[in-house]
Design a protein around this motif. Structure first.
Motif, PDB file in Angstrom:
ATOM      1  N   GLN A   1      31.377  23.575   7.252  1.00 58.34           N
ATOM      2  CA  GLN A   1      32.675  22.964   6.946  1.00 58.34           C
ATOM      3  C   GLN A   1      33.821  23.792   7.518  1.00 58.34           C
ATOM      4  O   GLN A   1      34.784  23.253   8.059  1.00 58.34           O
ATOM      5  CB  GLN A   1      32.852  22.813   5.432  1.00 58.34           C
ATOM      6  CG  GLN A   1      34.139  22.090   5.028  1.00 58.34           C
ATOM      7  CD  GLN A   1      34.197  20.651   5.549  1.00 58.34           C
ATOM      8  OE1 GLN A   1      33.279  19.864   5.333  1.00 58.34           O
ATOM      9  NE2 GLN A   1      35.284  20.300   6.228  1.00 58.34           N
ATOM     10  N   ARG A   2      33.705  25.115   7.417  1.00 56.13           N
ATOM     11  CA  ARG A   2      34.744  25.992   7.968  1.00 56.13           C
ATOM     12  C   ARG A   2      34.811  25.841   9.488  1.00 56.13           C
ATOM     13  O   ARG A   2      35.898  25.821  10.072  1.00 56.13           O
ATOM     14  CB  ARG A   2      34.440  27.451   7.582  1.00 56.13           C
ATOM     15  CG  ARG A   2      35.294  28.494   8.294  1.00 56.13           C
ATOM     16  CD  ARG A   2      36.755  28.386   7.953  1.00 56.13           C
ATOM     17  NE  ARG A   2      37.515  29.472   8.565  1.00 56.13           N
ATOM     18  CZ  ARG A   2      38.766  29.369   8.962  1.00 56.13           C
ATOM     19  NH1 ARG A   2      39.424  28.238   8.797  1.00 56.13           N
ATOM     20  NH2 ARG A   2      39.395  30.392   9.505  1.00 56.13           N
ATOM     21  N   THR A   3      33.664  25.728  10.128  1.00 55.20           N
ATOM     22  CA  THR A   3      33.638  25.531  11.576  1.00 55.20           C
ATOM     23  C   THR A   3      34.298  24.215  11.949  1.00 55.20           C
ATOM     24  O   THR A   3      35.099  24.144  12.895  1.00 55.20           O
ATOM     25  CB  THR A   3      32.185  25.548  12.096  1.00 55.20           C
ATOM     26  OG1 THR A   3      31.563  26.787  11.737  1.00 55.20           O
ATOM     27  CG2 THR A   3      32.145  25.390  13.609  1.00 55.20           C
ATOM     28  N   TRP A   4      33.983  23.161  11.204  1.00 54.20           N
ATOM     29  CA  TRP A   4      34.569  21.845  11.475  1.00 54.20           C
ATOM     30  C   TRP A   4      36.086  21.895  11.316  1.00 54.20           C
ATOM     31  O   TRP A   4      36.821  21.368  12.162  1.00 54.20           O
ATOM     32  CB  TRP A   4      33.965  20.801  10.537  1.00 54.20           C
ATOM     33  CG  TRP A   4      34.594  19.452  10.661  1.00 54.20           C
ATOM     34  CD1 TRP A   4      35.587  18.923   9.886  1.00 54.20           C
ATOM     35  CD2 TRP A   4      34.310  18.452  11.652  1.00 54.20           C
ATOM     36  NE1 TRP A   4      35.928  17.658  10.328  1.00 54.20           N
ATOM     37  CE2 TRP A   4      35.152  17.353  11.410  1.00 54.20           C
ATOM     38  CE3 TRP A   4      33.395  18.397  12.719  1.00 54.20           C
ATOM     39  CZ2 TRP A   4      35.128  16.199  12.185  1.00 54.20           C
ATOM     40  CZ3 TRP A   4      33.376  17.243  13.502  1.00 54.20           C
ATOM     41  CH2 TRP A   4      34.229  16.164  13.230  1.00 54.20           C
ATOM     42  N   ASP A   5      36.551  22.501  10.236  1.00 52.59           N
ATOM     43  CA  ASP A   5      37.996  22.593  10.005  1.00 52.59           C
ATOM     44  C   ASP A   5      38.680  23.322  11.157  1.00 52.59           C
ATOM     45  O   ASP A   5      39.756  22.919  11.614  1.00 52.59           O
ATOM     46  CB  ASP A   5      38.275  23.328   8.686  1.00 52.59           C
ATOM     47  CG  ASP A   5      37.839  22.522   7.469  1.00 52.59           C
ATOM     48  OD1 ASP A   5      37.644  21.293   7.602  1.00 52.59           O
ATOM     49  OD2 ASP A   5      37.680  23.130   6.389  1.00 52.59           O
ATOM     50  N   ALA A   6      38.053  24.399  11.639  1.00 53.29           N
ATOM     51  CA  ALA A   6      38.641  25.175  12.733  1.00 53.29           C
ATOM     52  C   ALA A   6      38.678  24.376  14.030  1.00 53.29           C
ATOM     53  O   ALA A   6      39.637  24.460  14.802  1.00 53.29           O
ATOM     54  CB  ALA A   6      37.865  26.474  12.926  1.00 53.29           C
ATOM     55  N   LEU A   7      37.638  23.589  14.269  1.00 55.33           N
ATOM     56  CA  LEU A   7      37.596  22.765  15.481  1.00 55.33           C
ATOM     57  C   LEU A   7      38.654  21.670  15.469  1.00 55.33           C
ATOM     58  O   LEU A   7      38.968  21.085  16.506  1.00 55.33           O
ATOM     59  CB  LEU A   7      36.207  22.131  15.644  1.00 55.33           C
ATOM     60  CG  LEU A   7      35.086  23.040  16.136  1.00 55.33           C
ATOM     61  CD1 LEU A   7      33.756  22.302  16.101  1.00 55.33           C
ATOM     62  CD2 LEU A   7      35.362  23.565  17.541  1.00 55.33           C
TER      63      LEU A   7
END
Length: 200
Positions: free
Chosen positions: A14-20
Protein backbone atom coordinates in the motif's frame (compact mmCIF):
# COMPACT_ATOMS: atom_id res chain seq x y z
CA UNK A 1 12.04 -0.42 -27.64
CA UNK A 2 10.89 -3.06 -25.16
CA UNK A 3 11.90 -3.04 -21.50
CA UNK A 4 10.82 -5.54 -18.80
CA UNK A 5 12.18 -5.50 -15.26
CA UNK A 6 11.31 -6.49 -11.69
CA UNK A 7 12.44 -4.71 -8.52
CA UNK A 8 11.88 -5.58 -4.87
CA UNK A 9 11.22 -2.53 -2.69
CA UNK A 10 11.66 -2.49 1.12
CA UNK A 11 8.15 -1.21 1.89
CA UNK A 12 4.62 -2.60 2.09
CA UNK A 13 2.43 -2.76 -1.03
CA UNK A 14 0.00 0.00 0.00
CA UNK A 15 2.85 2.39 0.81
CA UNK A 16 4.45 1.62 -2.55
CA UNK A 17 1.17 2.25 -4.35
CA UNK A 18 0.64 5.56 -2.55
CA UNK A 19 4.16 6.67 -3.49
CA UNK A 20 3.66 5.73 -7.14
CA UNK A 21 0.64 8.03 -7.17
CA UNK A 22 2.37 10.92 -5.40
CA UNK A 23 3.60 13.23 -8.15
CA UNK A 24 6.03 15.05 -5.86
CA UNK A 25 7.73 11.77 -5.01
CA UNK A 26 7.87 10.81 -8.69
CA UNK A 27 9.30 14.21 -9.60
CA UNK A 28 12.09 13.74 -7.05
CA UNK A 29 12.86 10.23 -8.32
CA UNK A 30 12.76 10.65 -12.11
CA UNK A 31 16.24 11.71 -13.32
CA UNK A 32 16.14 15.13 -14.96
CA UNK A 33 12.48 15.73 -14.12
CA UNK A 34 11.65 19.43 -13.78
CA UNK A 35 7.90 19.35 -13.22
CA UNK A 36 4.79 17.17 -13.14
CA UNK A 37 1.56 19.18 -13.23
CA UNK A 38 -2.07 17.95 -13.25
CA UNK A 39 -3.74 18.01 -16.67
CA UNK A 40 -7.19 16.45 -16.19
CA UNK A 41 -8.25 13.28 -14.39
CA UNK A 42 -5.26 10.94 -13.84
CA UNK A 43 -3.29 12.92 -16.43
CA UNK A 44 -0.20 15.11 -16.07
CA UNK A 45 2.02 17.45 -18.06
CA UNK A 46 5.68 16.49 -17.64
CA UNK A 47 8.90 18.39 -18.37
CA UNK A 48 12.32 16.77 -18.10
CA UNK A 49 15.84 16.94 -19.48
CA UNK A 50 17.58 13.82 -20.72
CA UNK A 51 20.68 12.71 -22.59
CA UNK A 52 20.55 9.72 -24.93
CA UNK A 53 24.00 9.10 -26.33
CA UNK A 54 25.11 12.34 -28.02
CA UNK A 55 21.56 13.74 -28.05
CA UNK A 56 20.65 16.04 -25.16
CA UNK A 57 17.29 17.74 -25.00
CA UNK A 58 14.47 19.05 -22.86
CA UNK A 59 11.30 17.06 -23.35
CA UNK A 60 7.75 18.18 -22.69
CA UNK A 61 4.90 15.71 -22.83
CA UNK A 62 1.79 14.20 -21.30
CA UNK A 63 1.37 11.18 -19.04
CA UNK A 64 -1.99 9.43 -18.55
CA UNK A 65 -2.74 6.71 -15.98
CA UNK A 66 -5.22 4.09 -17.24
CA UNK A 67 -6.52 0.63 -16.26
CA UNK A 68 -6.11 1.57 -12.59
CA UNK A 69 -6.60 -1.34 -10.17
CA UNK A 70 -5.51 -0.03 -6.76
CA UNK A 71 -3.26 -1.09 -5.08
CA UNK A 72 -2.16 -3.65 -7.66
CA UNK A 73 -1.57 -2.17 -11.10
CA UNK A 74 -1.96 0.60 -13.64
CA UNK A 75 -0.83 1.48 -17.16
CA UNK A 76 1.09 4.64 -17.99
CA UNK A 77 0.53 6.04 -21.48
CA UNK A 78 3.02 8.74 -22.42
CA UNK A 79 4.13 10.93 -25.29
CA UNK A 80 6.71 13.69 -25.42
CA UNK A 81 8.41 16.10 -27.80
CA UNK A 82 12.05 17.10 -27.57
CA UNK A 83 12.23 19.62 -30.38
CA UNK A 84 15.05 18.83 -32.82
CA UNK A 85 15.96 15.77 -30.73
CA UNK A 86 12.76 14.06 -31.80
CA UNK A 87 9.88 12.46 -29.95
CA UNK A 88 9.01 9.47 -27.79
CA UNK A 89 5.70 7.76 -27.10
CA UNK A 90 4.59 4.48 -25.63
CA UNK A 91 3.17 2.80 -22.54
CA UNK A 92 4.23 0.91 -19.45
CA UNK A 93 2.24 -1.65 -17.45
CA UNK A 94 3.16 -1.54 -13.75
CA UNK A 95 2.12 -4.28 -11.30
CA UNK A 96 2.68 -4.65 -7.55
CA UNK A 97 2.76 -7.87 -5.54
CA UNK A 98 3.27 -8.15 -1.78
CA UNK A 99 6.51 -9.91 -0.84
CA UNK A 100 5.86 -10.54 2.84
CA UNK A 101 4.55 -7.80 5.15
CA UNK A 102 7.27 -5.24 4.56
CA UNK A 103 8.35 -5.63 0.94
CA UNK A 104 6.80 -5.30 -2.49
CA UNK A 105 7.74 -6.80 -5.84
CA UNK A 106 7.26 -4.20 -8.58
CA UNK A 107 7.26 -5.41 -12.19
CA UNK A 108 6.82 -3.40 -15.34
CA UNK A 109 6.79 -3.94 -19.07
CA UNK A 110 7.36 -0.85 -21.19
CA UNK A 111 7.31 -0.33 -24.93
CA UNK A 112 8.17 2.88 -26.73
CA UNK A 113 8.73 4.39 -30.13
CA UNK A 114 11.19 7.19 -30.83
CA UNK A 115 11.64 9.45 -33.83
CA UNK A 116 13.94 12.19 -35.10
CA UNK A 117 17.56 12.21 -33.91
CA UNK A 118 16.68 9.69 -31.20
CA UNK A 119 15.80 7.13 -33.84
CA UNK A 120 18.99 7.83 -35.79
CA UNK A 121 21.42 7.06 -32.96
CA UNK A 122 20.44 3.40 -32.80
CA UNK A 123 18.37 1.12 -30.60
CA UNK A 124 21.33 0.00 -28.44
CA UNK A 125 22.02 3.53 -27.21
CA UNK A 126 18.32 4.22 -26.67
CA UNK A 127 17.81 0.97 -24.75
CA UNK A 128 20.94 1.59 -22.69
CA UNK A 129 19.82 5.10 -21.75
CA UNK A 130 16.34 3.85 -20.85
CA UNK A 131 17.75 1.16 -18.56
CA UNK A 132 20.10 3.67 -16.91
CA UNK A 133 17.25 6.11 -16.25
CA UNK A 134 15.02 3.31 -14.92
CA UNK A 135 17.80 2.03 -12.67
CA UNK A 136 18.41 5.47 -11.19
CA UNK A 137 14.67 5.97 -10.69
CA UNK A 138 14.25 2.78 -8.68
CA UNK A 139 17.39 3.49 -6.67
CA UNK A 140 15.99 6.88 -5.62
CA UNK A 141 12.45 5.53 -5.20
CA UNK A 142 13.57 2.70 -2.92
CA UNK A 143 15.53 5.11 -0.71
CA UNK A 144 12.74 7.67 -0.58
CA UNK A 145 9.78 5.43 0.19
CA UNK A 146 11.82 3.32 2.59
CA UNK A 147 13.19 6.29 4.55
CA UNK A 148 10.45 6.30 7.18
CA UNK A 149 10.58 2.52 7.72
CA UNK A 150 14.27 2.17 8.61
CA UNK A 151 15.19 1.88 12.33
CA UNK A 152 16.75 5.11 13.57
CA UNK A 153 15.81 7.02 10.42
CA UNK A 154 15.60 10.80 10.72
CA UNK A 155 12.29 11.00 8.89
CA UNK A 156 9.26 12.06 10.91
CA UNK A 157 6.75 9.40 12.01
CA UNK A 158 3.95 8.34 9.66
CA UNK A 159 1.33 10.34 11.56
CA UNK A 160 3.10 13.56 10.61
CA UNK A 161 1.29 13.34 7.28
CA UNK A 162 2.30 15.51 4.31
CA UNK A 163 4.99 17.30 6.32
CA UNK A 164 6.83 14.00 6.81
CA UNK A 165 6.62 13.24 3.11
CA UNK A 166 7.92 16.71 2.30
CA UNK A 167 10.89 16.29 4.61
CA UNK A 168 11.74 12.89 3.14
CA UNK A 169 11.54 14.30 -0.38
CA UNK A 170 13.81 17.22 0.44
CA UNK A 171 16.40 14.95 1.99
CA UNK A 172 16.54 12.50 -0.91
CA UNK A 173 16.16 14.68 -3.99
CA UNK A 174 19.19 15.40 -6.14
CA UNK A 175 22.01 17.48 -4.67
CA UNK A 176 21.16 20.43 -6.86
CA UNK A 177 17.49 20.36 -5.90
CA UNK A 178 18.41 20.03 -2.25
CA UNK A 179 20.73 23.01 -2.48
CA UNK A 180 17.98 25.10 -4.04
CA UNK A 181 14.98 24.07 -1.98
CA UNK A 182 16.40 22.98 1.38
CA UNK A 183 19.40 25.22 1.94
CA UNK A 184 17.79 26.92 4.94
CA UNK A 185 16.92 23.61 6.57
CA UNK A 186 20.45 22.34 6.02
CA UNK A 187 21.85 25.44 7.79
CA UNK A 188 19.49 24.93 10.73
CA UNK A 189 20.50 21.28 11.02
CA UNK A 190 24.16 22.29 10.96
CA UNK A 191 23.62 24.84 13.74
CA UNK A 192 21.72 22.29 15.84
CA UNK A 193 24.51 19.75 15.36
CA UNK A 194 27.15 22.32 16.33
CA UNK A 195 25.20 23.26 19.46
CA UNK A 196 24.91 19.59 20.43
CA UNK A 197 28.65 19.09 20.05
CA UNK A 198 29.43 22.15 22.17
CA UNK A 199 27.28 20.78 25.00
CA UNK A 200 29.00 17.38 24.94
Amino acid sequence: MELTETHTLPVAQQRTWDALNDMEILRACIPGCESIDPDGEDAYQVALSAAVGPVKARFKGRMQLTDIDAPTSYTIVFEGQGGAAGFAKGNARVTLEADGDDATKLSYTASAQVGGKLAQIGSRLVDGAARKIAGEFFKRFGVLVGADTEPGADAAPDNAGPAADSTARDNTASTEAADESSGGDATKRKKSWTAWISKS
